[in-house]
Design a protein around this motif. Structure first.
Motif, PDB file in Angstrom:
ATOM      1  N   ASN A  48    -146.650  -9.383  53.983  1.00 44.40           N
ATOM      2  CA  ASN A  48    -146.765  -9.077  52.562  1.00 44.40           C
ATOM      3  C   ASN A  48    -147.368  -7.698  52.372  1.00 44.40           C
ATOM      4  N   PHE A  49    -146.902  -6.995  51.359  1.00 45.93           N
ATOM      5  CA  PHE A  49    -147.333  -5.615  51.153  1.00 45.93           C
ATOM      6  C   PHE A  49    -147.326  -5.323  49.664  1.00 45.93           C
ATOM      7  N   GLY A  50    -148.500  -4.948  49.130  1.00 45.99           N
ATOM      8  CA  GLY A  50    -148.615  -4.542  47.738  1.00 45.99           C
ATOM      9  C   GLY A  50    -149.064  -3.098  47.651  1.00 45.99           C
ATOM     10  N   PHE A  51    -148.349  -2.275  46.874  1.00 48.90           N
ATOM     11  CA  PHE A  51    -148.566  -0.827  46.847  1.00 48.90           C
ATOM     12  C   PHE A  51    -148.638  -0.335  45.405  1.00 48.90           C
ATOM     13  N   ILE A  52    -149.641   0.503  45.105  1.00 41.73           N
ATOM     14  CA  ILE A  52    -149.724   1.173  43.805  1.00 41.73           C
ATOM     15  C   ILE A  52    -150.160   2.612  44.035  1.00 41.73           C
ATOM     16  N   LEU A  53    -149.415   3.534  43.452  1.00 44.14           N
ATOM     17  CA  LEU A  53    -149.731   4.958  43.506  1.00 44.14           C
ATOM     18  C   LEU A  53    -150.197   5.402  42.126  1.00 44.14           C
ATOM     19  N   ILE A  54    -151.308   6.140  42.087  1.00 48.32           N
ATOM     20  CA  ILE A  54    -151.906   6.565  40.819  1.00 48.32           C
ATOM     21  C   ILE A  54    -151.973   8.087  40.779  1.00 48.32           C
ATOM     22  N   GLU A  55    -151.479   8.678  39.690  1.00 49.22           N
ATOM     23  CA  GLU A  55    -151.507  10.125  39.482  1.00 49.22           C
ATOM     24  C   GLU A  55    -152.184  10.413  38.151  1.00 49.22           C
ATOM     25  N   PRO A  79    -156.023 -12.255  61.515  1.00 46.30           N
ATOM     26  CA  PRO A  79    -155.360 -11.612  62.643  1.00 46.30           C
ATOM     27  C   PRO A  79    -154.757 -10.251  62.289  1.00 46.30           C
ATOM     28  N   ALA A  80    -154.356 -10.054  61.027  1.00 45.80           N
ATOM     29  CA  ALA A  80    -153.697  -8.777  60.702  1.00 45.80           C
ATOM     30  C   ALA A  80    -153.799  -8.480  59.208  1.00 45.80           C
ATOM     31  N   ILE A  81    -154.999  -8.569  58.679  1.00 50.16           N
ATOM     32  CA  ILE A  81    -155.238  -8.138  57.307  1.00 50.16           C
ATOM     33  C   ILE A  81    -155.669  -6.672  57.350  1.00 50.16           C
ATOM     34  N   ASN A  82    -155.003  -5.839  56.579  1.00 49.42           N
ATOM     35  CA  ASN A  82    -155.391  -4.427  56.505  1.00 49.42           C
ATOM     36  C   ASN A  82    -155.250  -3.969  55.059  1.00 49.42           C
ATOM     37  N   ILE A  84    -153.369  -0.081  48.693  1.00 48.41           N
ATOM     38  CA  ILE A  84    -152.482  -0.810  49.603  1.00 48.41           C
ATOM     39  C   ILE A  84    -153.200  -2.064  50.081  1.00 48.41           C
ATOM     40  N   LEU A  85    -152.630  -3.225  49.778  1.00 46.70           N
ATOM     41  CA  LEU A  85    -153.135  -4.502  50.272  1.00 46.70           C
ATOM     42  C   LEU A  85    -152.012  -5.147  51.064  1.00 46.70           C
ATOM     43  N   GLU A  86    -152.290  -5.567  52.291  1.00 48.80           N
ATOM     44  CA  GLU A  86    -151.204  -6.153  53.082  1.00 48.80           C
ATOM     45  C   GLU A  86    -151.725  -7.124  54.127  1.00 48.80           C
ATOM     46  N   THR A  87    -150.839  -8.007  54.561  1.00 47.90           N
ATOM     47  CA  THR A  87    -151.074  -8.838  55.734  1.00 47.90           C
ATOM     48  C   THR A  87    -149.855  -8.707  56.645  1.00 47.90           C
ATOM     49  N   GLY A  88    -150.098  -8.754  57.947  1.00 43.29           N
ATOM     50  CA  GLY A  88    -149.018  -8.641  58.911  1.00 43.29           C
ATOM     51  C   GLY A  88    -149.160  -7.457  59.836  1.00 43.29           C
ATOM     52  N   SER A  89    -150.013  -6.513  59.486  1.00 45.94           N
ATOM     53  CA  SER A  89    -150.238  -5.347  60.330  1.00 45.94           C
ATOM     54  C   SER A  89    -151.715  -5.004  60.305  1.00 45.94           C
ATOM     55  N   SER A  90    -152.269  -4.627  61.451  1.00 45.40           N
ATOM     56  CA  SER A  90    -153.703  -4.358  61.518  1.00 45.40           C
ATOM     57  C   SER A  90    -154.060  -2.933  61.134  1.00 45.40           C
ATOM     58  N   LEU A  91    -153.065  -2.016  61.020  1.00 43.11           N
ATOM     59  CA  LEU A  91    -153.409  -0.618  60.749  1.00 43.11           C
ATOM     60  C   LEU A  91    -152.476   0.100  59.777  1.00 43.11           C
TER      61      LEU A  91
END
Length: 425
Positions: A59-66, A338-341, A356-363
């Motif tokens: 899972n991957f949640g992304f927000i870009l702020i300008e 195991p892979a919250i980053n 950026i909030l995600e699970t599935g990758s450590s970095l």
């Protein structure tokens, strides 16, 4: 003989120059290019999304702020659908918000930030040590300079019933990360150096409860989250379950439940991408929020700790890189097994930020947030530098070894020449 000495000297100088070049070049980004060549937020957003869709499982949640406004938002999931309101466990990212909860008590006049934390504690005290514990102040706990040597690191518990009390966890955390004793104690001179301490934030959790008279989560809700409109943010695991959690993916693509923690302040905040974007947006220049004063916000972004000559920590927030305006890119990252980053970066001078909030990758979250920092400033993010430092050291070692072998070969040939000269003489 003089030529041999000069060769040895030149070889040592060359090795030193090579090692210094590798270290400085890596820290300054000499051989790094921005992830996109343009300064377009759309281009950055597109590049990141393509990378995530190609490489990420989870899972991957992304927000870009300008300039304080949302310039891009999207989610990706390998399992059940997620959106910007889906809730993630965000690990150490919660320390930044914990700092707000502590600093609110300072602004309310309930605690003195430069007073010893022991002044406000009745349920537990630091064990005796060779150091003066009056130097373990609230300010130093917030900036990891209080002299605590636990280096925690919590792995959490499988079941809610396994959770320790705060006092028991501070005495010896049963869920300490591998290689750590789990004991929170003073092992360094307070104020002398920076040393990361999850135990210090568990101690701040106890402080909040003792001073406010509320549970840690209730204080954070009433004093921080609700006033900021962060209605899908909590330190209460049971409440987070009711909100509906994004699945916790492992690197292999399987899922497992989120773990339970005693050390809520240090490592167990639950929040959504949308709520973290709100948290960033209320801090933009001229932003409106009544939780903390502008003076306190400025202190959060003011250097309180450094290492290897670089300013790295404010009050609860990391200082990632100079923003080229006299200040810093600030924020926090989080990693839980195991892979919250998770990673949030924010420029207080421009109102630009990334969530950026995600699970599935450590970095991956940390890597992409570091790319954002370099794209925005041309400066290498401190965490990004730490990630590639091992590689830089390896290259420095390999290059140094090659230079040493070349120096030895030249010296050997010079020695043969001297021997031949002696025979002729």
């Amino acid at each position: 003989m003089t030529r041999l000495i000069l060769t040895a000297f030149a070889t040592l100088v060359a090795i030193g120059l090579w090692a210094g070049t590798m270290f400085i070049g890596t820290s300054e980004g000499w051989w790094k290019s921005p992830i996109v060549a343009s300064d377009s937020a759309d281009d950055f957003n597109k590049m990141v999304r393509e990378k995530v869709e190609q490489e990420h499982i989870g899972n991957f949640g992304f927000i870009l702020i300008e300039n304080g406004e949302i310039a891009g938002r999207w989610t990706v999931s390998s399992g059940l659908p997620v959106d910007q309101n889906s809730v993630y466990q965000v690990a150490s990212l919660g320390k930044w918000l914990t700092a707000w909860g502590v600093l609110a008590l300072v602004e309310d006049g309930q605690i003195d930030i430069d007073a010893p934390v022991s002044k406000y504690l009745t349920r537990w005290q630091l064990p005796e040590s060779q150091f003066d514990h009056s130097g373990v102040t609230i300010r130093r706990l917030l900036s990891h300079t209080a002299g605590l040597d636990d280096s925690l690191g919590y792995n959490g518990f499988d079941q809610q019933s396994d959770i320790q009390t705060l006092e028991a966890s501070l005495t010896r955390a049963e869920d300490a990360s591998p290689g750590k004793s789990g004991i929170v104690k003073v092992g360094l001179l307070p104020g002398d150096e920076w040393k990361y301490s999850g135990g210090g934030y568990t101690l701040l959790q106890l402080l909040v409860e003792e001073v406010s008279g509320l549970s840690f989560d209730d204080h954070m809700k009433t004093r921080i989250f609700e006033p900021l409109g962060m209605m899908r943010t909590t330190f209460d695991h049971e409440e987070a379950l009711k909100m509906g959690l994004a699945e916790n993916f492992t690197p292999t693509g399987t899922t497992e439940p989120f773990r339970w923690y005693t050390a809520l302040a240090a490592t167990s905040l639950f929040t959504s991408p949308a709520d973290m974007a709100k948290f960033v947006q209320v801090q933009v220049p001229g932003g409106s929020q009544s939780v903390l004063s502008q003076e306190t916000l400025a202190q959060i972004a003011t250097p309180h700790a450094s290492t290897m000559g670089a300013d790295i920590w404010g009050l609860g927030a990391m200082l990632y890189a100079p923003n080229n305006r006299g200040g810093f890119i600030i924020g926090h990252d989080g990693n839980n097994e195991p892979a919250i980053n998770t990673a949030v970066r924010f420029d207080p001078d421009t109102g630009d930020g990334i969530v950026i909030l995600e699970t599935g990758s450590s970095l991956l979250a940390t890597e992409l947030a570091g790319e954002w920092v370099f794209w925005k400033t041309g400066n290498v993010d401190n965490l990004a530098f730490a990630v590639v430092l091992e590689s830089a050291i390896l290259w420095a070692f390999v290059g140094g070894l090659i230079l040493l072998l070349i120096g030895l070969l030249i010296g050997w040939r010079q020695s043969l020449g001297l021997l031949k000269q002696k025979r002729v003489d």
